[in-house]
Scaffold this active site. Structure first.
Site, PDB file in Angstrom:
ATOM      1  N   GLY A   1       0.788  -1.234   0.000  1.00 47.09           N
ATOM      2  CA  GLY A   1       0.000   0.000   0.000  1.00 47.09           C
ATOM      3  C   GLY A   1       0.815   1.275   0.000  1.00 47.09           C
ATOM      4  O   GLY A   1       0.303   2.332   0.395  1.00 47.09           O
TER       5      GLY A   1
ATOM      6  N   ASN B   1       1.567   2.996  -2.564  1.00 46.36           N
ATOM      7  CA  ASN B   1       0.879   3.904  -3.491  1.00 46.36           C
ATOM      8  C   ASN B   1      -0.430   4.416  -2.892  1.00 46.36           C
ATOM      9  O   ASN B   1      -0.777   5.586  -3.076  1.00 46.36           O
ATOM     10  CB  ASN B   1       0.646   3.210  -4.833  1.00 46.36           C
TER      11      ASN B   1
ATOM     12  N   ILE C   1      -7.460  -9.956 -11.053  1.00 42.04           N
ATOM     13  CA  ILE C   1      -8.077  -9.500 -12.301  1.00 42.04           C
ATOM     14  C   ILE C   1      -9.573  -9.326 -12.042  1.00 42.04           C
ATOM     15  O   ILE C   1     -10.238 -10.242 -11.546  1.00 42.04           O
ATOM     16  CB  ILE C   1      -7.834 -10.512 -13.434  1.00 42.04           C
ATOM     17  N   LEU C   2     -10.074  -8.157 -12.369  1.00 36.83           N
ATOM     18  CA  LEU C   2     -11.492  -7.870 -12.142  1.00 36.83           C
ATOM     19  C   LEU C   2     -12.296  -8.270 -13.375  1.00 36.83           C
ATOM     20  O   LEU C   2     -11.915  -7.960 -14.510  1.00 36.83           O
ATOM     21  CB  LEU C   2     -11.673  -6.374 -11.858  1.00 36.83           C
TER      22      LEU C   2
ATOM     23  N   HIS D   1       0.385   0.384 -13.041  1.00 33.21           N
ATOM     24  CA  HIS D   1       1.183  -0.811 -13.328  1.00 33.21           C
ATOM     25  C   HIS D   1       2.646  -0.409 -13.495  1.00 33.21           C
ATOM     26  O   HIS D   1       2.926   0.595 -14.162  1.00 33.21           O
ATOM     27  CB  HIS D   1       0.665  -1.510 -14.587  1.00 33.21           C
TER      28      HIS D   1
ATOM     29  N   GLU E   1       6.156   5.907  -9.370  1.00 35.20           N
ATOM     30  CA  GLU E   1       4.731   5.560  -9.270  1.00 35.20           C
ATOM     31  C   GLU E   1       3.990   6.529  -8.346  1.00 35.20           C
ATOM     32  O   GLU E   1       2.892   6.990  -8.686  1.00 35.20           O
ATOM     33  CB  GLU E   1       4.564   4.151  -8.689  1.00 35.20           C
TER      34      GLU E   1
HETATM   35  C1  GAR Z   1       3.058  -1.372  -7.464  1.00 33.65           C
HETATM   36  O1  GAR Z   1       4.335  -1.440  -8.050  1.00 33.65           O
HETATM   37  C2  GAR Z   1       1.973  -1.443  -8.513  1.00 33.65           C
HETATM   38  O2  GAR Z   1       2.302  -0.771  -9.686  1.00 33.65           O
HETATM   39  C3  GAR Z   1       1.906  -2.931  -8.732  1.00 33.65           C
HETATM   40  O3  GAR Z   1       1.943  -3.462  -7.429  1.00 33.65           O
HETATM   41  C4  GAR Z   1       2.797  -2.634  -6.641  1.00 33.65           C
HETATM   42  C5  GAR Z   1       2.100  -2.314  -5.342  1.00 33.65           C
HETATM   43  O4  GAR Z   1       2.971  -1.620  -4.473  1.00 33.65           O
HETATM   44  N1  GAR Z   1       0.733  -3.314  -9.463  1.00 33.65           N
HETATM   45  C6  GAR Z   1       0.735  -4.295 -10.362  1.00 33.65           C
HETATM   46  O5  GAR Z   1       1.700  -4.991 -10.586  1.00 33.65           O
HETATM   47  C7  GAR Z   1      -0.578  -4.483 -11.101  1.00 33.65           C
HETATM   48  N2  GAR Z   1      -0.424  -5.453 -12.117  1.00 33.65           N
HETATM   49  P1  GAR Z   1       2.372  -0.909  -3.166  1.00 33.65           P
HETATM   50  O6  GAR Z   1       1.466  -1.967  -2.493  1.00 33.65           O
HETATM   51  O7  GAR Z   1       3.552  -0.566  -2.324  1.00 33.65           O
HETATM   52  O8  GAR Z   1       1.576   0.284  -3.606  1.00 33.65           O
END
Ligand code: GAR
Length: 204
Positions: free
Chosen positions: A15, A17, A95-96, A112, A182
């Protein structure tokens, strides 16, 4: 406050992001309101981050006897209960199906850690790093896109940023740089969405 766009953030793990979005809303950089953090994983740190910020946190786990479509319909019920303007997939790792997405046309945004058309699915950062060490890649990146259907990490692109993979990088260093990009790109893209587009809530 009441008139600000309402964000439901969905996250499966750490989490960081989600935290970037929560922080940006809290300090006014993002003129929006996180109205809930939803996770499919009861142990997701993202849920605890929402708790710490005083935001509603909801675990919606898939039951063993439940189909994906039934789970997604239940998830849609929970999410629509928060009356979101935007649904932000910030590390949401399921996947939704259309039984979720069908209720929120044009409202679901995914982050992503790769550029459009490259490295969909899980472990995109590790796979990019391995390819760089094999000599087939010198950069990867980050994208934010809309999620119209069940395509994996695919859909109309809202924003991208390249991230170089330096010869001296360790995986940890590269990964930290991807996450930093990100955090910035997700908040900037949501800022633009909240400024330019008004959604009309769920269609249920
Ligand atoms: C992030 O790098 C996001 O882009 C990726 O999961 C990570 C979550 O990090 N998402 C995917 O790979 C979607 N296919 P976080 O939990 O620290 O935000």
């Amino acid at each position: 406050m009441e008139s600000m766009p309402r964000l439901v953030v969905m996250a499966s793990g750490n989490g960081s992001n989600a935290q970037a979005v929560i922080d940006a809303c809290a300090d006014g950089r993002l003129p929006a309101r996180v109205v809930a953090l939803v996770s499919d994983r009861v142990d997701a740190k993202a849920l605890r981050r929402a708790d710490a910020a005083g935001l509603p946190s909801v675990h919606v786990g898939k039951r063993a006897d439940e189909t994906r479509a039934d789970y997604d319909a239940r998830l849609a019920d929970v999410v629509s209960g928060f009356d979101p303007d935007w649904i932000v997939l910030a590390g949401w790792m399921r996947i939704l199906t259309m039984s979720f997405l069908g209720w929120f046309p044009g409202m679901v945004v995914n982050l992503h850690p790769a550029l459009p058309g490259e490295l969909p699915g899980t472990h995109a950062i590790e796979r990019a790093f391995t390819e760089a060490r094999e000599g087939t890649r010198t950069r990867s990146g980050v994208m934010v896109h809309l999620v119209p259907d069940e395509g994996v990490d695919d859909g109309p692109v809202l924003a991208t940023a390249e991230v170089p993979i330096l010869p001296t990088d360790t995986l940890d260093e590269f990964e930290a740089r991807v996450h930093a990009v990100e955090h910035q790109l997700l908040v900037a893209t949501l800022h633009e969405l909240c400024r330019t587009r008004v959604t009309h809530g769920a269609t249920r």
